[in-house]
Every structure is written in structure tokens, then in C-alpha cells.
Motif scaffolding. Sequence first.
Motif, short mmCIF file in Angstrom:
data_model
loop_
_atom_site.label_atom_id
_atom_site.label_comp_id
_atom_site.label_asym_id
_atom_site.label_seq_id
_atom_site.Cartn_x
_atom_site.Cartn_y
_atom_site.Cartn_z
N TYR A 1 1.67 6.39 2.31
CA TYR A 1 0.68 7.18 1.59
C TYR A 1 -0.65 6.44 1.46
CZ TYR A 1 4.14 10.67 0.30
OH TYR A 1 5.09 11.67 0.34
N ILE A 2 -1.72 7.14 1.80
CA ILE A 2 -3.08 6.67 1.56
C ILE A 2 -3.42 6.98 0.11
CG2 ILE A 2 -5.51 7.08 2.19
CD1 ILE A 2 -4.26 8.14 4.94
N THR A 3 -4.13 6.07 -0.55
CA THR A 3 -4.53 6.27 -1.95
C THR A 3 -6.01 6.60 -2.02
OG1 THR A 3 -2.87 4.70 -2.72
CG2 THR A 3 -4.67 5.22 -4.24
N VAL A 4 -6.35 7.65 -2.77
CA VAL A 4 -7.74 8.03 -2.99
C VAL A 4 -8.04 7.89 -4.48
CG1 VAL A 4 -9.46 9.87 -2.88
CG2 VAL A 4 -7.80 9.61 -1.02
N GLU A 5 -9.01 7.04 -4.81
CA GLU A 5 -9.40 6.84 -6.21
C GLU A 5 -10.66 7.64 -6.49
OE1 GLU A 5 -9.97 2.64 -6.49
OE2 GLU A 5 -7.82 2.20 -6.64
N LEU A 6 -10.69 8.33 -7.63
CA LEU A 6 -11.85 9.11 -8.04
C LEU A 6 -12.62 8.38 -9.13
CD1 LEU A 6 -10.31 12.72 -8.19
CD2 LEU A 6 -11.19 11.44 -6.22
N THR B 1 -6.14 9.08 -9.53
CA THR B 1 -5.74 8.66 -8.18
C THR B 1 -4.91 9.76 -7.54
OG1 THR B 1 -3.74 7.54 -9.02
CG2 THR B 1 -5.74 6.20 -8.75
N LEU B 2 -5.05 9.89 -6.23
CA LEU B 2 -4.30 10.88 -5.46
C LEU B 2 -3.63 10.17 -4.29
CD1 LEU B 2 -7.06 13.62 -5.39
CD2 LEU B 2 -4.83 13.90 -6.47
N LYS B 3 -2.48 10.71 -3.88
CA LYS B 3 -1.78 10.18 -2.72
C LYS B 3 -1.77 11.24 -1.63
CE LYS B 3 -0.25 6.28 -4.64
NZ LYS B 3 -0.60 4.94 -4.13
N THR B 4 -1.90 10.80 -0.39
CA THR B 4 -1.90 11.73 0.73
C THR B 4 -1.43 11.03 2.00
OG1 THR B 4 -3.24 13.30 2.01
CG2 THR B 4 -4.34 11.27 1.29
N GLN C 1 7.16 9.93 8.41
CA GLN C 1 6.74 9.66 7.05
C GLN C 1 7.52 8.47 6.49
OE1 GLN C 1 6.99 13.00 4.42
NE2 GLN C 1 6.38 11.82 2.60
N VAL C 2 6.79 7.56 5.85
CA VAL C 2 7.40 6.35 5.32
C VAL C 2 7.12 6.25 3.83
CG1 VAL C 2 7.33 3.81 5.37
CG2 VAL C 2 7.22 5.10 7.51
N ASP C 3 8.12 5.87 3.08
CA ASP C 3 7.96 5.59 1.65
C ASP C 3 7.29 4.22 1.55
OD1 ASP C 3 8.12 4.90 -0.99
OD2 ASP C 3 10.17 5.62 -1.25
N SER C 4 6.03 4.17 1.12
CA SER C 4 5.26 2.92 1.12
C SER C 4 5.89 1.83 0.26
CB SER C 4 3.83 3.19 0.64
OG SER C 4 3.17 4.07 1.51
N ARG D 1 -15.94 13.08 -7.72
CA ARG D 1 -16.51 12.14 -6.77
C ARG D 1 -15.51 11.05 -6.41
NH1 ARG D 1 -22.84 10.95 -8.29
NH2 ARG D 1 -23.54 13.13 -8.33
N VAL D 2 -15.51 10.71 -5.13
CA VAL D 2 -14.57 9.70 -4.63
C VAL D 2 -15.14 8.31 -4.87
CG1 VAL D 2 -13.30 8.87 -2.63
CG2 VAL D 2 -13.79 11.31 -2.87
N LYS D 3 -14.32 7.42 -5.36
CA LYS D 3 -14.72 6.04 -5.62
C LYS D 3 -14.27 5.11 -4.51
CE LYS D 3 -14.15 2.32 -9.03
NZ LYS D 3 -13.48 1.94 -10.29
N ASN D 4 -13.06 5.36 -3.98
CA ASN D 4 -12.51 4.44 -2.99
C ASN D 4 -11.36 5.11 -2.25
OD1 ASN D 4 -12.21 2.04 -1.59
ND2 ASN D 4 -10.91 1.08 -3.13
N ILE D 5 -11.11 4.65 -1.03
CA ILE D 5 -9.94 5.09 -0.28
C ILE D 5 -9.22 3.84 0.19
CG2 ILE D 5 -11.29 5.36 1.85
CD1 ILE D 5 -9.33 7.66 2.58
N ILE D 6 -7.92 3.80 -0.05
CA ILE D 6 -7.13 2.60 0.25
C ILE D 6 -6.10 2.93 1.32
CG2 ILE D 6 -5.60 0.83 -0.71
CD1 ILE D 6 -6.88 1.47 -3.46
N GLU D 7 -6.11 2.15 2.37
CA GLU D 7 -5.20 2.38 3.49
C GLU D 7 -3.75 2.21 3.06
OE1 GLU D 7 -5.00 1.10 8.22
OE2 GLU D 7 -6.07 -0.17 6.77
N ALA D 8 -2.87 2.98 3.69
CA ALA D 8 -1.44 2.87 3.40
C ALA D 8 -0.93 1.48 3.77
CB ALA D 8 -0.67 3.93 4.18
N ASP D 9 0.10 1.01 3.05
CA ASP D 9 0.68 -0.31 3.32
C ASP D 9 1.27 -0.39 4.72
OD1 ASP D 9 -0.02 -1.06 0.78
OD2 ASP D 9 1.95 -0.60 -0.08
N VAL D 10 1.85 0.74 5.14
CA VAL D 10 2.44 0.80 6.48
C VAL D 10 2.04 2.12 7.11
CG1 VAL D 10 4.43 -0.66 5.93
CG2 VAL D 10 4.56 1.81 5.52
#
Length: 530
Positions: A302-307, A312-315, A521-524, A289-298
Motif C-alpha cells: 500500500y502507498i500512503t498519502v498524507e493530507l 492518511t489514506l492507503k491505496t 497485492q501484498v500486505d505491507s 490538499r496533499v502533503k506527501n506521498i510515501i512509496e509502499a514498503d514492497v
Amino acid sequence: MLDTQLKTQLATYLANLKTPVELAVFLDQGVKSKELNELVQEIAAMSPLISIVELDGANERAPSMLVKSVEKNTQIRFAGVPMGHEFTSLILALLHSGGHPIKLDEAIIEQVRQLEGEFVFETYVSLSCQNCPDVVQALNMMAAINPNITNVMIDGSEFGQEVQSKNILSVPAVYLNGEAFAQGRISVAEILKKVDVNAGAREAKSISNKEAFDLLVLGGGPAGAASAIYSARKGIRTGVVADRFGGQVQNTMAIENFISVNETTGPKLVANLESHVRDYDVDIMNGQRVKNIIEADVKGGYITVELENGATLKTRSAVLATGARWREMNVPGEQEYRGKGVAYCPHCDGPLFKGKSVAVIGGGNSGIEAAIDLAGIVSHVTVLEFDTTLRADAVLQEKARSMGNIDIIMNAQTTEVTGDGSKVNGLNYTDRESGESHHLELAGIFVQIGLVPNSQFLEDSGVELTNRGEIIVNNNGETSMAGVYAAGDVTNTPYKQIIIAMGSGATAALGAFDYLIRTPQVDSENNQAA
């Protein structure tokens, strides 16, 4: 017992047996015992690797049968006659006990094999329940792997005294070593999380160590499956995070409006969806189950997905396809008696109310279909509709009104679920026109009042939602968060249909791919282009 078609089908499957299987039956003088004995005799005649043995049945349920692996000494049991939806469970029990490979990830199989202690599972089902076989088969696979684990499928309609003594009013209901363990659908992975105390932490660590994805799909229903397929076909690294693959469709019994398929069932469609997704190189993370999604810094980062399990996953991009769930009445007593008379799946739980009076809340298609379905099982159905008119299709209304044991009450606002402390005994409602309060004596209440989008995890994310909690998307499936797209019933699409969800899933994946190829693609961490 078995017709020619079933015999042919079963004989084909049993040709895959590799090691001996023993069958034992425990019978009484009833009709069902005669049926079960006939079934076992027919099965044993189909393969030289299957034999019938005599065992002491003094402490056994009757009628029941035992499937035993001679090589591994594992045992799987069925109390009642495993036909209907559970016939597949029986076939798989025979195959797995006879050495046929179990379709589970090797890591899961090893985890089950290493479990220590004794695990005696009892799974109460109704043979018309389309969710029950998944649970029975999950536990049966575990029993076929580890001899310290046993599972017995118990047909609730055949063993009514047990069902009543345990106050079971919703299936599947699972007990472990005599104690209530789980209610409703549960997978092998979810079972392991509950019985293997270290499983959650190991799983979270494993997920967190995964490489970043190009596109991560959150949700495994029709929209999520379509997104994953369209994404994977583009040759990009694709992952799926799903609470349960198939989502709400798993609970749909009859599907007759899926174009090019005259009719099918939810479980069949979901099995085909998962098989199609697995044809591609897609990393499926089920039971999450997904807990949160965090927008990329730029933009391009990478967008962060917290379970919920802490992983945590990066995409680089994401498709939100988390679907919807049954809307609740939100009245006193509903949660207290959930699973104790308050139900949401008439196909699953209807047989448990045979010969009793029940209510259906809601006059849309799902509500009237439920009433028609239940009318063939229960003694009486009362439909309560909040509005002044029914919203169901005219043909369904006509059918319901033609049935002698369905009453329809309009302008009815349910105000309370009543019970005796252990189960439902009725409900209170108010006539919205007169303001008068009324009480109905009932054994069960089936809630069919629509869906609520599964978007709670987005409340603080910045993704724009409607006042109903639906994700707002444009024609490309794009949300207000850069790189994040959405599809299916969780969005503000006006029609919640399987075929529309699939189309929107494809649209969102194509939109996300277009974003990826047009966004460097940017290295956050250092804001440098990769």
C-alpha cells in the motif's frame, strides 16, 4: 426585464417550489432600482407560492432584494441586480428558500444546521466573475439551511463606495460579521472549517478511517476526472482527493478548442466533469490538499498519502493529477499587494478597474487575450513582455494592436510593484536593451506569465521531477515510483491543453489498472501476498 427564453427557463424551475417564498425590494430613484423592481414583479407573477411583501428599508442597501422562506424563516439577500453569472444564484436562492432539496451531503447539511451563533456574510462580486457564483451559492445554501446565517451578494460596480472604503480590488471577497473572512473561491466545506473549530479534526478522522483504495486520484481537474472515470469503469475502488474540483479550468472563461464542443466556459465544463464522475461509485474528497506521498514498503503493497489536515489514506496505486497554478512575478510588492491591485484573473477582477489604467504582464495568448478583454472596461492597458517578440497568436496580436487603448512594451523586466500601503499605484520595470529604469502609474496589474506545476509535495518523495518541477512520465503515464502514475499539467507533457490533460488522465488510469492486474497485492506489514 427578462427575455422570453429566460422567463420560460425560470418558470420551469419555479414549478419545483414546495413552500411559500416572500420577496422584498429596497429601492431608490436609480435605473438599477427600476430594473430590480421589474425583475421581482416578473418573478412573483410566475408562481402562486411567491409573494411580495413590504419591509422597512431604512438600513438596507438600495437597490437590493430579500428572499425569505416563510416556513424556515431563512433569508438570502442580493444587493444590486443579480443578473449575468449571478442569475443562477438567484434561481437557486428561490428554489432552496421554497423547499427544493439542497444538493449537499447530508453530513454537511447537518453540520451547517448545528452551527450556533450569528453569521452575517457579505460577498462582494462582479457580475462578470465566473468564480463568484460558486462562493455566493455556497453561502446562500448555508443561509437556506440555518436561519442564524445570512448572506448578501453585493455587486461591487453598483456599490462602489463600499468597495473603495474596504479597499476591495479582487473578487469574490467575503466578510463575516464585518471582518474580512475569505478572498477568492471557497466551498461550503472550507467555510465550515473556518467557522466550526472542530470540523477539521472530525473530517481528518473520517478520512483516515476509510478503507484502502485500489486507485486514488490526486487532483480534480480534467486529467483527474478522466482518470477517475476510467478507473471506476474497471470496477475497482476509486477515490479522488482534490483541493477544488475542476482546478484551473474553473478560471477559464472561454473554451473554443475542445473538440466536438464549439464553445463553452470553464465552470460549465467543470460542472459536467463532476456530474460525469459522480455517475460512478467514486469517493470524492473535495477541499483537501496533499502533503506527501510515501512509496509502499514492497512492490504490490500500500502507498500512503498524507493530507495537510493530518489524515492518511492507503491505496494500491495512484494517479497524480494536481495540475498547475499561475506563475508569479516574484518581485518586491507582489505579495503585499496581492488582491489589492495585483490580480491573476482579468474576467473576475477587471470590472473593479473600470475607467482606470492597468498593466498586463506577459505577451503570450493569455496575456494578449487579457489585454483585449480589459481594454473594453478600463481606460488604458499596458502590456509588458520580457522577450523581444510576442508569443501570442498572430490574430490576437493584430486585434490588440488595432485597439486604441493598448500599448505594448517589449524587452521589459518588471522589477517592483509599488503602492501606497493599501493598494497598488504602479510598477517599476527595466528596459532590458538599454538598462534604463521606468515607472508606470497604474491602478492594477494582471499577471499572465504561464503556469507552475503543483508538485511541491513531491520534493522529498522520490518521484522524479524535471528542473521545472514537472513529474517525469513515460508513454503509459508511469512515474519513477512503483504504482504511481501522473497526468495533465503537472507532468512533463509538452502541451498544456484541456483535451490533452483528459487523454493523459485516461492513459494514466489504464496504466495503473494494468499495474494492478499484473502485480500481486501484498500486505505491507508482513510482506505476504494477499
